[in-house]
Design a protein around this motif. Structure first.
Motif, PDB file in Angstrom:
ATOM      1  N   ALA A 253      -4.998 -10.702  36.231  1.00 14.17           N
ATOM      2  CA  ALA A 253      -5.428 -10.326  34.886  1.00 14.17           C
ATOM      3  C   ALA A 253      -6.729  -9.533  34.895  1.00 14.17           C
ATOM      4  N   ALA A 254      -7.608  -9.832  35.844  1.00 10.10           N
ATOM      5  CA  ALA A 254      -8.933  -9.213  35.852  1.00 10.10           C
ATOM      6  C   ALA A 254      -8.956  -7.815  36.455  1.00 10.10           C
ATOM      7  N   VAL A 255      -7.961  -7.483  37.255  1.00 11.47           N
ATOM      8  CA  VAL A 255      -7.963  -6.194  37.941  1.00 11.47           C
ATOM      9  C   VAL A 255      -8.052  -5.043  36.929  1.00 11.47           C
ATOM     10  N   GLY A 256      -9.032  -4.158  37.137  1.00 15.66           N
ATOM     11  CA  GLY A 256      -9.168  -2.987  36.284  1.00 15.66           C
ATOM     12  C   GLY A 256      -9.938  -3.219  34.994  1.00 15.66           C
ATOM     13  N   CYS A 257     -10.399  -4.435  34.744  1.00 15.32           N
ATOM     14  CA  CYS A 257     -11.126  -4.727  33.503  1.00 15.32           C
ATOM     15  C   CYS A 257     -12.633  -4.573  33.720  1.00 15.32           C
ATOM     16  N   ASP A 258     -13.283  -4.031  32.715  1.00 16.11           N
ATOM     17  CA  ASP A 258     -14.734  -3.842  32.780  1.00 16.11           C
ATOM     18  C   ASP A 258     -15.501  -5.044  32.246  1.00 16.11           C
ATOM     19  N   ALA A 259     -14.894  -5.757  31.301  1.00 19.79           N
ATOM     20  CA  ALA A 259     -15.580  -6.870  30.642  1.00 19.79           C
ATOM     21  C   ALA A 259     -14.589  -7.985  30.364  1.00 19.79           C
ATOM     22  N   VAL A 260     -15.116  -9.192  30.220  1.00 21.61           N
ATOM     23  CA  VAL A 260     -14.303 -10.368  29.887  1.00 21.61           C
ATOM     24  C   VAL A 260     -14.893 -11.032  28.657  1.00 21.61           C
TER      25      VAL A 260
END
Length: 375
Positions: A67-74
């Motif tokens: 899910a986190a791959v490629g995300c800039d922020a959570v």
């Protein structure tokens, strides 16, 4: 951080998370929503091509990495928000799940992690009224319950993970309310009031609280995504409506606008707290309870203690200025309730929901599937 980013949102099928996903898309961000298999995703699926749904679970490290791959922020809003269950259940979701998500986000190259925490992280069993407390208030040596303990532990992990290339912060909204909430404290209290089964637990005391309209919570979250790292890194912030709320007067007013009888009879605060302790003790003796106690000490504290928060730090560091007034929020809530078919459609319990507003059994009879909380 760039003006337009890709944001991973947890809890997107819930009340706050759904509003977060919609607001992020409206601001031009791309959104990836972590959704548990089998979750109701109908509304999310209508939000447009900028939204990607990814199946996963906070207890499944592999799904978090994907899910986190490629995300800039959570934006991490998922949590176990009830007042019953073993410490292990709360640890798995609220603490270990947050740690795993932090690790996955950092490894994937995300540079911002915003944790939706709770003022409950600071609650302890024997405190009295606390007015306009700020972020200098310490964590308690003895948290009120497992929820409070694990939210506090998770918050500390998040804040300690702050680094030059990985900015973390925590927001602490209390009693989030507004349209599309079918399971929070307000619809549950109004459901009991509508049935004529909600006693006035104020004991005649003015219970002063800080609530937070969902639009105000969302505004703070979006500001935390965009704020300069050097200003917010490693910090926690109280977030609330601009108005201080007289809790029982507010409930009575909203109920009256929906033709509900006022809460009654009035019960002394000492009786409420004693009854909560007795009901909770009896509940613990059950062999394998699946639902929470009909009235807990935690619920009693939230409904009888005055607690308000100073949001000056959020104003200073985030530029937070609550966009939704309480008056406007109530009007919008009423419009939405009417649009979906009225109070019954708003407060109708979901068959699969096992938690629900307190049924103060020693005080009055409310529906057994209800329990009130201001997480």
């Amino acid at each position: 951080m760039a003006n337009t980013v890709k944001i991973l949102i947890t809890g997107a099928t819930g009340f706050l998370g759904g509003h977060l996903a919609e607001a992020c898309l409206q601001d031009g961000h791309r959104v990836r929503a972590l959704v548990r298999p089998g979750s109701e995703t109908g509304r999310l699926s209508t939000l447009g091509p900028g939204l990607e749904l990814v199946p996963g679970d906070l207890c499944d490290p592999g799904s978090l990495v994907r899910a986190a791959v490629g995300c800039d922020a959570v934006l991490h809003s998922a949590a176990r928000v009830v007042d019953h269950g073993s410490r292990a259940l709360f640890e798995d979701v609220n603490v270990t799940g947050t740690q795993l998500l932090l690790t996955a986000a950092r490894a994937a190259g995300a540079t911002r992690f915003v944790f939706v925490s709770s003022p409950s992280a600071l609650m302890h069993p024997h405190e009295g009224d606390r007015i306009l407390i700020d972020e200098s208030t310490p964590y308690p040596a003895r948290p009120f319950n497992h929820y409070c303990a694990t939210k506090g532990a998770a918050e500390r992990y998040v804040l300690s993970a702050d680094a030059p290339d990985f900015t973390t912060c925590a927001l602490r909204p209390r009693g989030i309310w507004g349209p599309r909430d079918h399971a929070g404290f307000l619809p549950r209290m109004i459901a009991s009031m509508h049935a004529g089964r909600l006693p006035d637990l104020s004991g005649g005391k003015r219970v002063r609280v800080s609530l937070c309209h969902v639009d105000n919570a969302v505004d703070a979250c979006l500001r935390a995504v965009a704020a300069p790292a050097e200003r917010i890194g490693g910090k926690a912030y109280f977030v609330a409506d601009r108005e201080e709320t007289d809790l029982w007067a507010f409930l009575t007013r909203v109920g009256a606008l929906l033709d509900c009888p006022p809460p009654r009879p009035r019960v002394p605060v000492a009786v409420t707290r004693a009854a909560a302790g007795a009901v909770e003790a009896a509940w613990r003796l059950r062999s394998s309870p699946t639902a929470g106690p009909s009235l807990s000490r935690y619920t009693a504290a939230l409904l009888t203690r005055s607690t308000t928060y100073d949001t000056g730090a959020a104003r200073r560091d985030l530029g937070y200025d609550p966009p939704r007034t309480q008056e406007d929020g109530v009007r919008g809530l009423l419009r939405w309730i009417r649009s979906i078919g009225g109070i019954d459609a708003w407060t109708r319990p979901v068959a699969s929901r096992s938690d629900g507003p307190p049924r103060p059994a020693a005080l009055a009879s409310t529906r057994p599937d209800q329990r009130n909380q201001l997480p």
